[in-house]
Write a protein that holds these residues in place. Sequence first.
Motif, PDB file in Angstrom:
ATOM      1  N   LEU A 103       0.822  -1.209   0.000  1.00 30.46           N
ATOM      2  CA  LEU A 103       0.000   0.000   0.000  1.00 30.46           C
ATOM      3  C   LEU A 103       0.858   1.261   0.000  1.00 30.46           C
ATOM      4  O   LEU A 103       0.512   2.254  -0.651  1.00 30.46           O
ATOM      5  CB  LEU A 103      -0.933  -0.004   1.210  1.00 30.46           C
ATOM      6  CG  LEU A 103      -2.081  -1.009   1.143  1.00 30.46           C
ATOM      7  CD1 LEU A 103      -2.762  -1.121   2.494  1.00 30.46           C
ATOM      8  CD2 LEU A 103      -3.083  -0.625   0.074  1.00 30.46           C
ATOM      9  N   THR A 104       1.975   1.216   0.703  1.00 28.56           N
ATOM     10  CA  THR A 104       2.893   2.362   0.687  1.00 28.56           C
ATOM     11  C   THR A 104       3.416   2.603  -0.722  1.00 28.56           C
ATOM     12  O   THR A 104       3.478   3.748  -1.187  1.00 28.56           O
ATOM     13  CB  THR A 104       4.080   2.115   1.643  1.00 28.56           C
ATOM     14  OG1 THR A 104       3.591   2.041   2.983  1.00 28.56           O
ATOM     15  CG2 THR A 104       5.099   3.245   1.546  1.00 28.56           C
ATOM     16  N   ALA A 139      -5.118 -13.204   1.506  1.00 26.49           N
ATOM     17  CA  ALA A 139      -4.276 -12.010   1.376  1.00 26.49           C
ATOM     18  C   ALA A 139      -4.716 -11.151   0.201  1.00 26.49           C
ATOM     19  O   ALA A 139      -4.711  -9.915   0.283  1.00 26.49           O
ATOM     20  CB  ALA A 139      -2.814 -12.418   1.209  1.00 26.49           C
ATOM     21  N   ILE A 140      -5.090 -11.788  -0.912  1.00 29.35           N
ATOM     22  CA  ILE A 140      -5.551 -11.048  -2.090  1.00 29.35           C
ATOM     23  C   ILE A 140      -6.836 -10.288  -1.775  1.00 29.35           C
ATOM     24  O   ILE A 140      -6.968  -9.097  -2.102  1.00 29.35           O
ATOM     25  CB  ILE A 140      -5.759 -12.003  -3.285  1.00 29.35           C
ATOM     26  CG1 ILE A 140      -4.412 -12.526  -3.792  1.00 29.35           C
ATOM     27  CG2 ILE A 140      -6.512 -11.300  -4.422  1.00 29.35           C
ATOM     28  CD1 ILE A 140      -4.534 -13.613  -4.838  1.00 29.35           C
ATOM     29  N   LYS A 141      -7.776 -10.955  -1.125  1.00 30.40           N
ATOM     30  CA  LYS A 141      -9.033 -10.290  -0.775  1.00 30.40           C
ATOM     31  C   LYS A 141      -8.792  -9.123   0.177  1.00 30.40           C
ATOM     32  O   LYS A 141      -9.426  -8.068   0.057  1.00 30.40           O
ATOM     33  CB  LYS A 141      -9.999 -11.295  -0.154  1.00 30.40           C
ATOM     34  CG  LYS A 141     -10.561 -12.303  -1.148  1.00 30.40           C
ATOM     35  CD  LYS A 141     -11.518 -13.262  -0.462  1.00 30.40           C
ATOM     36  CE  LYS A 141     -12.146 -14.226  -1.464  1.00 30.40           C
ATOM     37  NZ  LYS A 141     -13.066 -15.186  -0.796  1.00 30.40           N
ATOM     38  N   SER A 142      -7.878  -9.306   1.115  1.00 31.31           N
ATOM     39  CA  SER A 142      -7.563  -8.229   2.059  1.00 31.31           C
ATOM     40  C   SER A 142      -6.943  -7.034   1.349  1.00 31.31           C
ATOM     41  O   SER A 142      -7.329  -5.879   1.592  1.00 31.31           O
ATOM     42  CB  SER A 142      -6.608  -8.754   3.142  1.00 31.31           C
ATOM     43  OG  SER A 142      -6.248  -7.722   4.044  1.00 31.31           O
ATOM     44  N   LEU A 143      -5.981  -7.299   0.450  1.00 32.01           N
ATOM     45  CA  LEU A 143      -5.349  -6.214  -0.300  1.00 32.01           C
ATOM     46  C   LEU A 143      -6.373  -5.503  -1.180  1.00 32.01           C
ATOM     47  O   LEU A 143      -6.373  -4.267  -1.271  1.00 32.01           O
ATOM     48  CB  LEU A 143      -4.194  -6.748  -1.152  1.00 32.01           C
ATOM     49  CG  LEU A 143      -3.476  -5.720  -2.024  1.00 32.01           C
ATOM     50  CD1 LEU A 143      -2.903  -4.578  -1.187  1.00 32.01           C
ATOM     51  CD2 LEU A 143      -2.360  -6.389  -2.840  1.00 32.01           C
ATOM     52  N   ASN A 144      -7.248  -6.263  -1.810  1.00 33.37           N
ATOM     53  CA  ASN A 144      -8.273  -5.646  -2.651  1.00 33.37           C
ATOM     54  C   ASN A 144      -9.189  -4.723  -1.838  1.00 33.37           C
ATOM     55  O   ASN A 144      -9.583  -3.651  -2.308  1.00 33.37           O
ATOM     56  CB  ASN A 144      -9.096  -6.723  -3.366  1.00 33.37           C
ATOM     57  CG  ASN A 144      -8.366  -7.316  -4.556  1.00 33.37           C
ATOM     58  OD1 ASN A 144      -7.434  -6.715  -5.090  1.00 33.37           O
ATOM     59  ND2 ASN A 144      -8.773  -8.496  -4.980  1.00 33.37           N
ATOM     60  N   ARG A 145      -9.524  -5.134  -0.623  1.00 33.27           N
ATOM     61  CA  ARG A 145     -10.348  -4.262   0.226  1.00 33.27           C
ATOM     62  C   ARG A 145      -9.609  -2.970   0.553  1.00 33.27           C
ATOM     63  O   ARG A 145     -10.197  -1.881   0.553  1.00 33.27           O
ATOM     64  CB  ARG A 145     -10.733  -4.994   1.517  1.00 33.27           C
ATOM     65  CG  ARG A 145     -11.814  -6.060   1.339  1.00 33.27           C
ATOM     66  CD  ARG A 145     -12.366  -6.505   2.682  1.00 33.27           C
ATOM     67  NE  ARG A 145     -11.357  -7.177   3.494  1.00 33.27           N
ATOM     68  CZ  ARG A 145     -11.121  -8.483   3.478  1.00 33.27           C
ATOM     69  NH1 ARG A 145     -11.819  -9.280   2.675  1.00 33.27           N
ATOM     70  NH2 ARG A 145     -10.202  -9.011   4.264  1.00 33.27           N
ATOM     71  N   ARG A 146      -8.325  -3.096   0.803  1.00 32.15           N
ATOM     72  CA  ARG A 146      -7.514  -1.911   1.099  1.00 32.15           C
ATOM     73  C   ARG A 146      -7.421  -0.981  -0.111  1.00 32.15           C
ATOM     74  O   ARG A 146      -7.460   0.244   0.018  1.00 32.15           O
ATOM     75  CB  ARG A 146      -6.114  -2.342   1.523  1.00 32.15           C
ATOM     76  CG  ARG A 146      -6.055  -3.113   2.818  1.00 32.15           C
ATOM     77  CD  ARG A 146      -5.947  -2.176   4.007  1.00 32.15           C
ATOM     78  NE  ARG A 146      -5.469  -2.875   5.183  1.00 32.15           N
ATOM     79  CZ  ARG A 146      -4.758  -2.332   6.153  1.00 32.15           C
ATOM     80  NH1 ARG A 146      -4.439  -1.048   6.084  1.00 32.15           N
ATOM     81  NH2 ARG A 146      -4.380  -3.031   7.191  1.00 32.15           N
ATOM     82  N   LEU A 147      -7.270  -1.566  -1.287  1.00 34.06           N
ATOM     83  CA  LEU A 147      -7.193  -0.764  -2.510  1.00 34.06           C
ATOM     84  C   LEU A 147      -8.524  -0.068  -2.782  1.00 34.06           C
ATOM     85  O   LEU A 147      -8.552   1.085  -3.226  1.00 34.06           O
ATOM     86  CB  LEU A 147      -6.787  -1.637  -3.692  1.00 34.06           C
ATOM     87  CG  LEU A 147      -5.360  -2.208  -3.661  1.00 34.06           C
ATOM     88  CD1 LEU A 147      -5.158  -3.217  -4.791  1.00 34.06           C
ATOM     89  CD2 LEU A 147      -4.326  -1.088  -3.753  1.00 34.06           C
ATOM     90  N   LEU A 148      -9.611  -0.771  -2.510  1.00 35.34           N
ATOM     91  CA  LEU A 148     -10.933  -0.154  -2.647  1.00 35.34           C
ATOM     92  C   LEU A 148     -11.069   1.030  -1.703  1.00 35.34           C
ATOM     93  O   LEU A 148     -11.537   2.109  -2.099  1.00 35.34           O
ATOM     94  CB  LEU A 148     -12.023  -1.186  -2.365  1.00 35.34           C
ATOM     95  CG  LEU A 148     -13.463  -0.653  -2.310  1.00 35.34           C
ATOM     96  CD1 LEU A 148     -13.860   0.002  -3.626  1.00 35.34           C
ATOM     97  CD2 LEU A 148     -14.430  -1.774  -1.952  1.00 35.34           C
ATOM     98  N   ASP A 149     -10.659   0.842  -0.456  1.00 37.13           N
ATOM     99  CA  ASP A 149     -10.725   1.933   0.516  1.00 37.13           C
ATOM    100  C   ASP A 149      -9.867   3.119   0.070  1.00 37.13           C
ATOM    101  O   ASP A 149     -10.278   4.276   0.193  1.00 37.13           O
ATOM    102  CB  ASP A 149     -10.238   1.451   1.889  1.00 37.13           C
ATOM    103  CG  ASP A 149     -11.213   0.495   2.546  1.00 37.13           C
ATOM    104  OD1 ASP A 149     -12.386   0.453   2.122  1.00 37.13           O
ATOM    105  OD2 ASP A 149     -10.801  -0.219   3.479  1.00 37.13           O
ATOM    106  N   LEU A 150      -8.687   2.815  -0.446  1.00 35.01           N
ATOM    107  CA  LEU A 150      -7.770   3.870  -0.886  1.00 35.01           C
ATOM    108  C   LEU A 150      -8.370   4.700  -2.012  1.00 35.01           C
ATOM    109  O   LEU A 150      -8.285   5.930  -2.015  1.00 35.01           O
ATOM    110  CB  LEU A 150      -6.449   3.238  -1.340  1.00 35.01           C
ATOM    111  CG  LEU A 150      -5.375   4.187  -1.898  1.00 35.01           C
ATOM    112  CD1 LEU A 150      -4.925   5.178  -0.828  1.00 35.01           C
ATOM    113  CD2 LEU A 150      -4.182   3.383  -2.415  1.00 35.01           C
ATOM    114  N   THR A 151      -9.001   4.034  -2.957  1.00 33.82           N
ATOM    115  CA  THR A 151      -9.561   4.741  -4.108  1.00 33.82           C
ATOM    116  C   THR A 151     -10.873   5.442  -3.773  1.00 33.82           C
ATOM    117  O   THR A 151     -11.323   6.305  -4.528  1.00 33.82           O
ATOM    118  CB  THR A 151      -9.796   3.781  -5.286  1.00 33.82           C
ATOM    119  OG1 THR A 151     -10.631   2.691  -4.859  1.00 33.82           O
ATOM    120  CG2 THR A 151      -8.474   3.208  -5.791  1.00 33.82           C
TER     121      THR A 151
END
Length: 204
Positions: A103-104, A139-151
């Motif tokens: 994410l960084t 891990a993929i689902k978790s990262l995708n949730r983070r990317l959704l939140d970021l956008t």
Amino acid sequence: MSQEFEIEKVLWQQEIDALKRKVHGENLEKPIAFYGSSSIRLWDTLEVDLHPLPVINLGFGGSSYFWCNHFFEEIFEFVSPSQIVLYAGDNDLGTGVPELEILTNVKQLLEKIKLKYGAIPVAIISVKPSPDRKYLETAIKSLNRRLLDLTSNNECYSFIDIYPEMLDMKGQLRPELYIDDELHINAKGYEIWERVIKKHLQYG
């Protein structure tokens, strides 16, 4: 810089140089730039599939958000995109990069894009599922949730979620969408990407 870093950089330099020549050769006016790892690079029919949208494929194999970040200024030096579509994450997670570090790297890349182009639209494609990396499903689902939140926190950013579109009605993987390595997608897989991404780019 570490010796390992320098070795990896040298291995990619030929491909990076080829992308720079491609930018000069195509000379598109305000293209939609697709930037990321091999899932982008191997999309050989990108220009045809997304026609009439003006697109340019700037993917390079084996990449991660770290390397997309590192090579951004070099590859995009003479590109004037109308918007940018990003895809990476497979290789980040596959090599054990922690989620927060990924994410960084994403945030740093977005900052570089903003610094160079101002408030242009940037879409991030979710990390895809694949049989080869089924062990990374959580891990993929978790990262995708983070990317959704970021956008979701910036009107210039958007998230293109291809993950559920690549599963069957029971939420299971579809092996027929992948080539023999069970990681990269085939023409059937790209048909799904074409449908979802083209709709997003045309209608938001």
